[in-house]
Motif scaffolding. Structure first.
Motif, PDB file in Angstrom:
ATOM      1  N   ILE A  48       0.850  -1.203   0.000  1.00 48.49           N
ATOM      2  CA  ILE A  48       0.000   0.000   0.000  1.00 48.49           C
ATOM      3  C   ILE A  48       0.883   1.249   0.000  1.00 48.49           C
ATOM      4  N   ARG A  49       1.912   1.249   0.859  1.00 53.62           N
ATOM      5  CA  ARG A  49       2.814   2.420   0.926  1.00 53.62           C
ATOM      6  C   ARG A  49       3.464   2.660  -0.445  1.00 53.62           C
ATOM      7  N   PHE A  50       3.906   1.585  -1.069  1.00 52.98           N
ATOM      8  CA  PHE A  50       4.571   1.664  -2.380  1.00 52.98           C
ATOM      9  C   PHE A  50       3.639   2.290  -3.426  1.00 52.98           C
ATOM     10  N   LEU A  51       2.373   1.868  -3.411  1.00 52.54           N
ATOM     11  CA  LEU A  51       1.401   2.379  -4.395  1.00 52.54           C
ATOM     12  C   LEU A  51       1.062   3.841  -4.106  1.00 52.54           C
ATOM     13  N   VAL A  52       0.790   4.141  -2.837  1.00 50.86           N
ATOM     14  CA  VAL A  52       0.371   5.508  -2.477  1.00 50.86           C
ATOM     15  C   VAL A  52       1.500   6.495  -2.779  1.00 50.86           C
ATOM     16  N   GLU A  53       2.740   6.099  -2.484  1.00 52.19           N
ATOM     17  CA  GLU A  53       3.886   6.987  -2.767  1.00 52.19           C
ATOM     18  C   GLU A  53       4.035   7.258  -4.262  1.00 52.19           C
ATOM     19  N   ARG A  54       3.439   6.394  -5.086  1.00 51.56           N
ATOM     20  CA  ARG A  54       3.510   6.561  -6.540  1.00 51.56           C
ATOM     21  C   ARG A  54       2.201   7.083  -7.129  1.00 51.56           C
TER      22      ARG A  54
END
Ligand code: KIV
Length: 271
Positions: free
Chosen positions: A129-135
């Motif tokens: 989730i963090r990876f997606l939101v940061e992108r």
């Protein structure tokens, strides 16, 4: 075209702001006409992977593909102009790594032009989730009963009857929220646990079989319209589509067989 359109589409920010202010109205949609019917009444439409069971007769959601989700997502976007549209990441399209999840999500966001994706909880979900939101990809988490884990859990079972399970589900809600999800679906949990989860996170909880103490509710639309002979305990039926459809088809068959359809009103008459 004016940027300040009157009926602008809901944003993820609108959804987050609703927490503690208003109950969010959410339903599943898989087709353009249904999305059009739901859109004026809903804050959020979910193109759920339940589409596999509801429209395609699959026995569970593990055989749904990314291409299916994209096709149904595109149909829903053609019918909805006001509600926020979220598309489920299907089984196998995100669990392997955050990078794989990103590539699947990017396809969904770019090919569907929806606003967000949803994924079911696993131990790697917070990192993903963090990876997606940061992108730049907004994410809805999904905790509690996890339909994509049916082959591990052995069936669709209510979660949260033991202290251990309660703690695990609350921890997963907190992890999902801290990772940057803007909302979390809470499915199939005992009702007082849904209340504790809702109090534990500052993002909206959207309940399905979870209790009125969530910040919003979602149902599979076809369940609440009475499309199936059986539906789970938590479904309230607002219509009898199955009965109405059977009656209509029976009447059509009778009219064709006795030659009363088409009648004069249904034919093109010569001037
Ligand atoms: O796939 C779906 O329809 C869902 C809802 C049950 C929340 O995930």
């Amino acid at each position: 075209m004016s940027l300040a359109r009157k009926n602008r589409r809901k944003t993820t920010v609108d959804i987050v702001r609703a927490k503690g202010r208003e109950n969010l109205v959410c339903l599943t949609a898989y087709t353009a006409p249904m999305a059009e019917a739901l859109d004026p009444h809903c804050d959020l439409l979910l193109v759920g992977d339940s589409v596999g069971m509801v429209l395609h007769g699959m026995k569970d959601t593990t055989t749904v593909t990314l291409d299916m989700m994209i096709l149904h997502g595109q149909a829903v976007m053609r019918g909805a102009e006001k509600a926020l549209v979220v598309v489920d990441l299907p089984f196998g399209s995100y669990e392997e790594s955050p990078e794989v999840a990103y590539r699947s999500s990017l396809r969904v966001i770019q090919e569907v032009a929806c606003q967000a994706v949803k994924l079911e909880y696993n131990h790697q979900a917070p990192e993903t989730i963090r990876f997606l939101v940061e992108r730049g990809i907004p994410v809805v988490g999904h905790i509690g009963l996890l339909p994509q884990f049916v082959n591990i859990s052995g069936g669709f079972r209510v979660v949260g009857r033991t202290d251990d399970e309660r703690k695990r589900v609350i921890d997963s809600a907190i992890a999902v929220a801290e990772a940057g999800a803007f909302a979390v679906v809470v499915e199939g949990v005992v009702c007082d646990l849904a209340k504790d989860i809702t109090a534990a996170v500052d993002i909206p909880t959207i309940g399905i079989g979870a209790s009125a103490d969530c910040d919003g509710q979602i149902l599979v639309t076809d369940d609440m319209l009475g499309q199936f002979a059986w539906s789970p305990k938590f479904v309230r039926r607002y219509a009898d589509i199955r009965g109405a459809t059977a009656t209509a088809i029976e009447r059509f068959a009778t009219d064709v067989r006795n030659g009363t359809f088409p009648g004069e009103a249904e034919m093109y008459l010569p001037k």
